[in-house]
Design an enzyme around this catalytic site. Structure first.
Site, PDB file in Angstrom:
ATOM      1  N   ASP A 194       7.548   3.294   6.683  1.00  0.00           N
ATOM      2  CA  ASP A 194       7.345   2.720   5.362  1.00  0.00           C
ATOM      3  C   ASP A 194       8.060   1.359   5.334  1.00  0.00           C
ATOM      4  O   ASP A 194       8.760   0.980   6.282  1.00  0.00           O
ATOM      5  CB  ASP A 194       7.880   3.675   4.273  1.00  0.00           C
ATOM      6  CG  ASP A 194       7.268   3.376   2.914  1.00  0.00           C
ATOM      7  OD1 ASP A 194       7.256   4.265   2.059  1.00  0.00           O
ATOM      8  OD2 ASP A 194       6.785   2.230   2.726  1.00  0.00           O
TER       9      ASP A 194
HETATM   10  C1  GLC Z   1       6.152   1.086  -0.400  1.00  0.00           C
HETATM   11  C2  GLC Z   1       5.753   2.534  -0.580  1.00  0.00           C
HETATM   12  C3  GLC Z   1       4.528   2.919   0.207  1.00  0.00           C
HETATM   13  C4  GLC Z   1       3.627   1.706   0.377  1.00  0.00           C
HETATM   14  C5  GLC Z   1       4.370   0.725   1.241  1.00  0.00           C
HETATM   15  C6  GLC Z   1       3.581  -0.568   1.454  1.00  0.00           C
HETATM   16  O1  GLC Z   1       7.550   0.956  -0.455  1.00  0.00           O
HETATM   17  O2  GLC Z   1       6.738   3.513  -0.352  1.00  0.00           O
HETATM   18  O3  GLC Z   1       3.896   3.983  -0.491  1.00  0.00           O
HETATM   19  O4  GLC Z   1       2.410   2.080   0.990  1.00  0.00           O
HETATM   20  O5  GLC Z   1       5.654   0.405   0.718  1.00  0.00           O
HETATM   21  O6  GLC Z   1       3.488  -1.259   0.256  1.00  0.00           O
END
Ligand code: GLC
Length: 719
Positions: free
Chosen positions: A268
């Site tokens: 993430d």
């Molecule tokens: C965010 C979220 C995730 C998302 C990613 C990209 O922090 O936790 O769900 O897809 O970053 O934006």
């Protein structure tokens, strides 16, 4: 159309390409960057060197870019200026709509309509695939039990079976067969357990048993993998003390080995470098080592891979095989999505002409209507045009009702309740009553609201959370309608008028004080672009509501976590028991205010004659369980019929009920139908070091919610 290749053909092509690549270029495929910070969903990060990195072959994918001219320029840099000319993968968070915004995911889950969810995601994929997007970071498959957590709005609720069926609908909706120009890749997230963060506090730690992990939190991911999900994203949290992004047990042993996931695992947003804050690594070098040993393939935003891994390989600290495996999975994904056939696919400079198409808006209207949950109705609903109705509250005219993660949705596209009423030439009174968020001088609004209320017969109050009170990093400790809005409601309730409360929210709120004071209660969630159209259709009966809750509504915050599929107690709370030594609170009930699976309709349904085709289930012999349901009203309606089991005599204690089937059935006025479910031995399995069957008796319930009581008994016999 994408050229459809077999996995074998893709493997040969990837191998040929990798044989020409340097170690640096292979590691470059393991990095996802933002271009201009437009995807900011976490701490700031300097990406000013991105064009040079792309030209040097050190970037595999880009996150969060919607400007198709920029996408074209970045892709041109990759395929024209870099040595290996490998196309970039463009990813975005399109989780409940691109330009047309559908209801928030928790709302859509309340439709229990898998074909409609799949159809909705086809619309989302259509708009996204004409907006430069190759893959979406969706579906979010976190099981949730704590409505204080802001991200429940993205989830599919508290039940593993329902969430699994929904996972399938999302993946098939986005991906189709990955052979059409309207197909996009999908990414199941957040692996795993993120919804169990302590205290409902986003990013807090997670502890759970292996039984809970496999029984409750993994099934939606298992179903997504079964349906060929192309990517899985790790979650921010630690899991039993080890950050998921470097967790070898979860990623290597569970995800890859036991669940058989062969595609890309992505971190993430900066979850890799945040391992430093978890204190389970002491440097970016150490992080890169830990993550690659756990088989993390693609690092989002963090640069521990592209800045450190090459030296580990050269020092023989890690085998180049690990790099080759990760790079192979990324390049295979790009082949599967057709990027090597056409690096500029999905890029449309005139992308806006593919957005907001009328037929696609109709799908989002139907999805919004079926996401609405009717929680109370003393007969006041549906309203008719002859009644003197006052619409009061900040959400009557509010257009900011698309919820968090609203893609490219624009408030101007959204239809408010007010606009929908005017469009239908309804006669009604209106007063704002107060603002969504506390503002000075609400009192002056109050008098206006009371004046028009006194001249009306029915008051429709549209209240709720601001849409930014849920979403990532938006947990709340006090999950009630904001106090100043409740003051407005309390004042209007003193007028002894018929009050219908409409609640806008991204989470279950505590409604206990109002349940018995209002004549009607409609849960509107955040319904997206067609919000007002859907709500006015339901309020005036053009649409009969059918939504049923997929997350329990707590009686009070002190009851959290509360969910239907809990384990039994040795001292059960038997109704009307006088035994003081029993499962209970001394000050509130242990049951939620509204249970999982609950929702009303304007129709009335009678359930009777639950029957079995046989009383024994074996590995070779499934059975049918049926029930007769009659719509005893004169209104055509949809009913979500639910089947639960209760296991008796198993090696581990099992939940008091487990959802194992559901059907959404249409009934004409006064129509009776026999609804039949098939139950097999696999439906009876439970996790005890692995998914197993054990001989024993099962109660099989069929009813309108998890509170159902009519059951029959079956035996499972090993054969
Ligand atoms: C965010 C979220 C995730 C998302 C990613 C990209 O922090 O936790 O769900 O897809 O970053 O934006």
């Amino acid at each position: 159309m994408n050229k459809k290749r077999t996995e074998k053909e893709i493997s040969v092509l990837v191998q040929e390409l990798m044989n020409k690549m340097t170690l640096t270029e292979k590691i470059g495929q393991m990095f996802q960057s933002s271009y201009d910070g437009s995807a900011k969903t976490g701490p700031d990060f300097d990406n000013s060197d991105i064009l040079k990195l792309i030209r040097d072959g050190k970037v595999g994918s880009i996150i969060g870019q919607y400007d198709n001219e920029i996408i074209y320029k970045l892709q041109e840099n990759a395929v024209s200026c870099s040595t290996m000319k490998i196309p970039l993968l463009f990813c975005n968070d399109i989780i409940h709509g691109c330009r047309i915004i559908f209801p928030i995911n928790l709302a859509m889950s309340c439709s229990w309509n898998m074909s409609l969810i799949k159809k909705s995601m086809r619309v989302v994929a259509y708009e996204a695939s004409h907006s430069g997007v190759h893959l979406t970071f969706s579906p979010m498959l976190d099981l949730v039990r704590d409505p204080r957590w802001g991200r429940v709005m993205e989830s599919n609720g508290e039940d593993p079976y329902l969430s699994s069926q929904i996972a399938k609908a999302y993946v098939k909706g986005y991906q189709g067969n990955l052979d059409s120009d309207n197909d996009i890749g999908s990414c199941a997230k957040h692996f795993v357990g993120y919804g169990a963060c302590v205290g409902g506090r986003d990013y807090d730690s997670v502890d759970m048993s292996e039984m809970s992990l496999f029984q409750y939190y993994l099934p939606p991911f298992i179903e997504a993998i079964k349906n060929n999900v192309q990517m899985i994203m790790t979650s921010f949290n630690t899991f039993n003390g080890i950050p998921v992004t470097m967790n070898r047990y979860l990623l290597k042993e569970v995800l890859r080995k036991r669940l058989g996931f062969k595609n890309v695992i992505i971190s993430d947003y900066t979850s890799s470098i945040e391992i430093l804050n978890h204190k389970t690594a002491n440097s970016l070098e150490d992080i890169s080592y830990q993550c690659i040993k756990a088989t993390l393939d693609h690092e989002m935003i963090g640069r521990s891979y592209i800045e450190n891994i090459e030296k580990f390989v050269k020092l023989n600290k890690i085998s180049e095989d690990l790099i080759n495996e990760a790079c192979t999975r990324v390049l295979s994904l790009k082949y599967r999505l057709g990027l090597f056939d056409n690096p500029y696919k999905n890029i449309y400079i005139d992308f806006k002409k593919y957005w907001l198409k009328p037929n696609n808006l109709k799908v989002s209207l139907k999805m919004a209507e079926e996401s609405i949950c009717l929680l109370e109705n003393d007969g006041i609903l549906p309203l008719n045009k002859k009644q003197k109705v006052a619409f009061i509250g900040p959400f009557v005219k509010e257009k900011r009702v698309i919820g968090a993660w609203g893609g490219k949705g624009e408030t101007e596209d959204t239809v408010s309740i007010y606009e929908a009423l005017v469009k239908r030439n309804y006669q009604f009174a209106y007063s704002e009553g107060c603002k969504i968020n506390q503002s000075d001088g609400d009192e002056k609004y109050l008098s206006g609201a009371i004046n028009i209320a006194n001249e009306s017969d029915v008051l429709v109050l549209a209240l709720g959370e601001d849409q930014w009170m849920t979403g990532e990093s938006h947990s709340r400790s006090d999950i009630t309608i904001p106090l100043h809005q409740r003051k407005l409601l309390d004042e209007l309730l003193k007028l002894n008028k018929k009050v219908i409360l409409i609640v806008f929210s991204g989470r279950p709120l505590i409604l206990t004080d109002y349940k018995d004071k209002v004549s009607g209660l409609i849960y509107a969630w955040f319904l997206g672009t067609m919000s007002g159209e859907a709500l006015v259709n339901v309020i005036f009966g053009k649409t009969n509501p059918s939504g049923k809750l997929t997350m329990s509504f707590p009686y009070s915050i002190g009851q959290i976590p509360v969910y239907y599929n809990r384990l039994p107690s040795g001292r059960p709370n038997i109704p009307n028991s006088t035994n003081e030594y029993r499962l209970r609170y001394i000050d509130i009930p242990i049951e939620p205010l509204y249970p999982f699976g609950y929702g009303l309709s304007y129709s009335k349904f009678k359930y009777e004659k639950i029957q079995l085709s046989q009383t024994t289930i074996t590995n070779k012999q499934s059975i049918n369980v049926s029930i007769e349901i009659t719509n005893i009203s004169n209104i055509l309606g949809l009913e979500i019929v639910q089947l639960y089991i209760e296991a008796n005599n198993f090696s581990v204690s099992r939940p008091v009920k487990e959802l194992k089937g559901f059907k959404k059935v249409s009934f004409k006025p006064n129509e009776t139908k026999k609804v039949i479910f098939k139950l097999s031995y696999k439906d009876l399995q439970y996790y005890n070091n692995k998914f197993v069957n054990e001989e024993g008796t099962y109660k099989v319930f069929i009813g309108p919610s998890s509170n159902c009581i009519d059951f029959v008994e079956v035996k499972y016999i090993k054969s």
